[in-house]
Design a protein around this motif. Structure first.
Motif, PDB file in Angstrom:
ATOM      1  N   ASP A   7       0.856  -1.190   0.000  1.00  0.00           N
ATOM      2  CA  ASP A   7       0.000   0.000   0.000  1.00  0.00           C
ATOM      3  C   ASP A   7       0.890   1.238   0.000  1.00  0.00           C
ATOM      4  N   THR A   8       0.880   1.960  -1.104  1.00  0.00           N
ATOM      5  CA  THR A   8       1.635   3.212  -1.222  1.00  0.00           C
ATOM      6  C   THR A   8       0.694   4.355  -1.601  1.00  0.00           C
ATOM      7  N   SER A   9      -0.559   4.261  -1.162  1.00  0.00           N
ATOM      8  CA  SER A   9      -1.571   5.231  -1.592  1.00  0.00           C
ATOM      9  C   SER A   9      -1.548   6.537  -0.806  1.00  0.00           C
ATOM     10  N   SER A  10      -0.668   6.635   0.191  1.00  0.00           N
ATOM     11  CA  SER A  10      -0.577   7.859   0.993  1.00  0.00           C
ATOM     12  C   SER A  10       0.887   8.270   1.100  1.00  0.00           C
ATOM     13  N   ASN A  11       1.222   9.055   2.106  1.00  0.00           N
ATOM     14  CA  ASN A  11       2.614   9.411   2.358  1.00  0.00           C
ATOM     15  C   ASN A  11       3.386   8.278   3.026  1.00  0.00           C
ATOM     16  N   TYR A  12       2.666   7.211   3.353  1.00  0.00           N
ATOM     17  CA  TYR A  12       3.256   6.085   4.068  1.00  0.00           C
ATOM     18  C   TYR A  12       3.483   4.897   3.139  1.00  0.00           C
ATOM     19  N   LEU A  13       4.514   4.128   3.463  1.00  0.00           N
ATOM     20  CA  LEU A  13       4.678   2.809   2.875  1.00  0.00           C
ATOM     21  C   LEU A  13       4.162   1.802   3.896  1.00  0.00           C
ATOM     22  N   TYR A  14       3.125   1.057   3.501  1.00  0.00           N
ATOM     23  CA  TYR A  14       2.607  -0.038   4.304  1.00  0.00           C
ATOM     24  C   TYR A  14       2.801  -1.313   3.494  1.00  0.00           C
ATOM     25  N   PHE A  69      -2.154  10.260  -6.104  1.00  0.00           N
ATOM     26  CA  PHE A  69      -2.039   9.749  -7.471  1.00  0.00           C
ATOM     27  C   PHE A  69      -0.662   9.144  -7.718  1.00  0.00           C
ATOM     28  N   THR A  70       0.378   9.866  -7.331  1.00  0.00           N
ATOM     29  CA  THR A  70       1.744   9.377  -7.539  1.00  0.00           C
ATOM     30  C   THR A  70       2.001   8.131  -6.709  1.00  0.00           C
ATOM     31  N   GLY A  71       1.582   8.160  -5.453  1.00  0.00           N
ATOM     32  CA  GLY A  71       1.794   7.014  -4.573  1.00  0.00           C
ATOM     33  C   GLY A  71       1.130   5.757  -5.095  1.00  0.00           C
ATOM     34  N   ILE A  72      -0.105   5.883  -5.542  1.00  0.00           N
ATOM     35  CA  ILE A  72      -0.828   4.726  -6.065  1.00  0.00           C
ATOM     36  C   ILE A  72      -0.085   4.107  -7.244  1.00  0.00           C
ATOM     37  N   VAL A 120     -13.553  14.876   0.141  1.00  0.00           N
ATOM     38  CA  VAL A 120     -12.811  13.741   0.682  1.00  0.00           C
ATOM     39  C   VAL A 120     -13.073  12.521  -0.193  1.00  0.00           C
ATOM     40  N   PHE A 121     -12.166  11.563  -0.119  1.00  0.00           N
ATOM     41  CA  PHE A 121     -12.442  10.213  -0.602  1.00  0.00           C
ATOM     42  C   PHE A 121     -13.005   9.474   0.599  1.00  0.00           C
ATOM     43  N   SER A 122     -14.158   8.873   0.452  1.00  0.00           N
ATOM     44  CA  SER A 122     -14.774   8.257   1.619  1.00  0.00           C
ATOM     45  C   SER A 122     -15.714   7.125   1.222  1.00  0.00           C
ATOM     46  N   ALA A 123     -16.223   6.462   2.237  1.00  0.00           N
ATOM     47  CA  ALA A 123     -17.210   5.390   2.089  1.00  0.00           C
ATOM     48  C   ALA A 123     -17.857   5.226   3.453  1.00  0.00           C
ATOM     49  N   ILE A 124     -18.927   4.474   3.511  1.00  0.00           N
ATOM     50  CA  ILE A 124     -19.576   4.168   4.786  1.00  0.00           C
ATOM     51  C   ILE A 124     -19.806   2.656   4.848  1.00  0.00           C
ATOM     52  N   TYR A 125     -19.415   2.073   5.976  1.00  0.00           N
ATOM     53  CA  TYR A 125     -19.612   0.643   6.203  1.00  0.00           C
ATOM     54  C   TYR A 125     -20.343   0.444   7.529  1.00  0.00           C
ATOM     55  N   SER A 126     -21.185  -0.565   7.589  1.00  0.00           N
ATOM     56  CA  SER A 126     -21.909  -0.852   8.826  1.00  0.00           C
ATOM     57  C   SER A 126     -20.991  -1.495   9.851  1.00  0.00           C
ATOM     58  N   VAL A 192      -4.644  -4.714 -13.744  1.00  0.00           N
ATOM     59  CA  VAL A 192      -4.537  -3.972 -12.485  1.00  0.00           C
ATOM     60  C   VAL A 192      -4.226  -2.517 -12.802  1.00  0.00           C
ATOM     61  N   ASN A 193      -5.140  -1.643 -12.453  1.00  0.00           N
ATOM     62  CA  ASN A 193      -4.980  -0.215 -12.735  1.00  0.00           C
ATOM     63  C   ASN A 193      -5.373   0.619 -11.521  1.00  0.00           C
ATOM     64  N   PRO A 194      -4.848   1.828 -11.419  1.00  0.00           N
ATOM     65  CA  PRO A 194      -5.253   2.725 -10.331  1.00  0.00           C
ATOM     66  C   PRO A 194      -6.740   3.050 -10.397  1.00  0.00           C
ATOM     67  N   ASP A 195      -7.348   3.224  -9.247  1.00  0.00           N
ATOM     68  CA  ASP A 195      -8.731   3.667  -9.166  1.00  0.00           C
ATOM     69  C   ASP A 195      -8.740   4.962  -8.352  1.00  0.00           C
ATOM     70  N   TYR A 196      -8.537   6.066  -9.050  1.00  0.00           N
ATOM     71  CA  TYR A 196      -8.368   7.351  -8.379  1.00  0.00           C
ATOM     72  C   TYR A 196      -9.674   7.916  -7.820  1.00  0.00           C
TER      73      TYR A 196
END
Length: 209
Positions: A7-14, A69-72, A120-126, A192-196
């Motif tokens: 996971d490189t979708s943020s400023n962090y490497l996970y 975008f770059t991280g992804i 924001v990028f967001s979602a809602i889960y129960s 496999v492609n980015p989903d921005y």
């Protein structure tokens, strides 16, 4: 099964190597704009420090967005190249799913990533991890409107987002994430492609010209 998670979708490497629900190694580091410089060396270092052969990986799970975008693109490129060159099964998940799964509080989950300009990028889960609102690029005021009928929810974020409600920081439980998606269908590495979830600023500028 031995799985590589990226996971490189943020400023962090996970990233982590997980085998049969056991965490063999993991890296959680904030790199900011230097993520592209350190992501691959850190992944290689993780293999070397645990004497893990690259060909012993049986599956790759990569986060394909939303987020930076770059991280992804960094994570996608590493994962696709690895999967294609060694013929390893690969699948994608969203950063929002990973954020929701890592939250230990039993409430409705609202993962949120700052998308700037009041969005924001967001979602809602129960509380049972059922999807209520699919991952989207949404105005904060519109998201808050959707949350009005939900009594007990928690916002999962590492960003300064002006959403009303209780907040908790995101610290990925990679072992749990990998286990949750262990049976998700694999896809062709070339697919496999980015989903921005939104257009890049360059694409938006072209549309406005």
């Amino acid at each position: 099964m031995k799985t590589l998670y990226i996971d490189t979708s943020s400023n962090y490497l996970y990233t982590a190597i997980v085998e049969d629900n056991n965490l063999i190694a993991e890296v959680k580091k904030e790199y900011g704009h230097e993520l592209s410089k350190y992501a691959l060396p850190d992944i290689v270092g993780m293999f070397e420090s645990t004497n893990t052969e690259p060909k012993s990986i049986e599956r790759i799970i990569v986060v394909n967005g939303p987020g930076s975008f770059t991280g992804i693109r960094i994570g996608i490129t590493i994962a696709k190249t690895y999967a294609w060159s060694l013929n390893i099964p690969i699948t994608t998940i969203t950063s929002l799913e990973a954020m929701m799964l890592s939250c230990k509080v039993n409430k409705y989950y609202v993962p949120a990533i700052d998308a700037r300009r009041g969005y924001v990028f967001s979602a809602i889960y129960s509380d049972k991890k059922e999807q209520i609102l699919a991952p989207c690029h949404i105005k904060i005021e519109d998201l808050e409107q959707k949350l009005k009928d939900i009594d007990d929810y928690i916002i999962v974020t590492n960003d300064e987002v002006e959403i009303t409600g209780e907040k908790t920081s995101y610290d990925p439980d990679i072992r749990l994430i990998v286990d949750y998606f262990k049976d998700k269908e694999n896809i062709n590495p070339h697919a496999v492609n980015p989903d921005y979830l939104k257009l890049t600023e360059a694409e938006e500028s072209k549309l406005n010209d």
